[in-house]
Design a protein around this motif. Structure first.
Motif, PDB file in Angstrom:
ATOM      1  N   GLU A  56      -0.124  94.464   0.806  1.00 37.04           N
ATOM      2  CA  GLU A  56       1.076  93.860   0.247  1.00 37.04           C
ATOM      3  C   GLU A  56       1.372  94.454  -1.120  1.00 37.04           C
ATOM      4  OE1 GLU A  56       2.334  89.440   0.383  1.00 37.04           O
ATOM      5  OE2 GLU A  56       1.434  89.785  -1.573  1.00 37.04           O
TER       6      GLU A  56
ATOM      7  N   LYS B  15       3.836  94.023  -4.357  1.00 38.18           N
ATOM      8  CA  LYS B  15       4.706  93.031  -4.984  1.00 38.18           C
ATOM      9  C   LYS B  15       5.315  93.634  -6.241  1.00 38.18           C
ATOM     10  CE  LYS B  15       4.809  88.154  -5.874  1.00 38.18           C
ATOM     11  NZ  LYS B  15       4.082  86.916  -5.794  1.00 38.18           N
ATOM     12  N   SER B  16       6.634  93.443  -6.405  1.00 45.32           N
ATOM     13  CA  SER B  16       7.310  93.981  -7.579  1.00 45.32           C
ATOM     14  C   SER B  16       6.856  93.234  -8.829  1.00 45.32           C
ATOM     15  CB  SER B  16       8.831  93.867  -7.427  1.00 45.32           C
ATOM     16  OG  SER B  16       9.220  92.506  -7.481  1.00 45.32           O
TER      17      SER B  16
ATOM     18  N   THR C  96       8.681  91.897 -11.047  1.00 47.76           N
ATOM     19  CA  THR C  96       9.500  90.707 -11.265  1.00 47.76           C
ATOM     20  C   THR C  96       9.200  89.632 -10.235  1.00 47.76           C
ATOM     21  OG1 THR C  96      11.273  91.604  -9.895  1.00 47.76           O
ATOM     22  CG2 THR C  96      11.379  92.047 -12.278  1.00 47.76           C
TER      23      THR C  96
ATOM     24  N   GLN D  96      10.389  89.509  -7.261  1.00 48.60           N
ATOM     25  CA  GLN D  96      11.567  89.241  -6.441  1.00 48.60           C
ATOM     26  C   GLN D  96      11.434  89.759  -5.017  1.00 48.60           C
ATOM     27  OE1 GLN D  96      14.878  90.807  -8.605  1.00 48.60           O
ATOM     28  NE2 GLN D  96      14.943  89.091 -10.029  1.00 48.60           N
ATOM     29  N   TYR D  97      10.577  90.750  -4.789  1.00 53.63           N
ATOM     30  CA  TYR D  97      10.421  91.245  -3.427  1.00 53.63           C
ATOM     31  C   TYR D  97       8.992  91.699  -3.190  1.00 53.63           C
ATOM     32  CZ  TYR D  97      10.646  95.979  -5.337  1.00 53.63           C
ATOM     33  OH  TYR D  97      10.398  97.107  -6.045  1.00 53.63           O
ATOM     34  N   THR D  98       8.625  91.710  -1.923  1.00 48.40           N
ATOM     35  CA  THR D  98       7.344  92.254  -1.487  1.00 48.40           C
ATOM     36  C   THR D  98       7.608  93.172  -0.302  1.00 48.40           C
ATOM     37  OG1 THR D  98       6.920  90.422   0.015  1.00 48.40           O
ATOM     38  CG2 THR D  98       6.033  90.217  -2.205  1.00 48.40           C
ATOM     39  N   MET D  99       6.697  94.100  -0.084  1.00 49.43           N
ATOM     40  CA  MET D  99       6.816  94.992   1.069  1.00 49.43           C
ATOM     41  C   MET D  99       5.425  95.454   1.470  1.00 49.43           C
ATOM     42  SD  MET D  99       8.272  98.507  -0.517  1.00 49.43           S
ATOM     43  CE  MET D  99       7.194  99.694  -1.267  1.00 49.43           C
TER      44      MET D  99
END
Length: 82
Positions: A57, A59-60, A62, A64-67
């Protein structure tokens, strides 16, 4: 004076061993994959959350998003000069 000359190198060797031990323990906490070898990429990856086989995982900063980030890749920093 002689005693002081023997104590200083002993303190330096002890400090070097302590710092080396802390560094080794810290490095052993991460999986042995290329994504975690790069210190910049490591800041964004969650070592405890393996998304699926071969991905972790990401995670940014901030939040605000994960990928999903492939474990065999790492991010490259490039500076642009004009």
């Amino acid at each position: 004076m002689k005693k002081r000359m023997k104590t200083l190198p002993a303190i330096m060797v002890g400090a070097a061993i302590l710092i080396g031990g802390i560094w080794l323990i810290n490095e052993s906490r991460y999986p042995n994959v290329p994504a975690f070898d790069d210190h910049f990429t490591r800041k964004f990856l969650n070592k405890d959350k393996k998304a699926t086989d071969g991905f972790y995982e990401f995670k940014s900063r901030t939040g605000q998003y994960t990928m999903w980030f492939p474990e065999e890749y790492h991010m490259m920093l490039q500076s642009i000069t004009l």
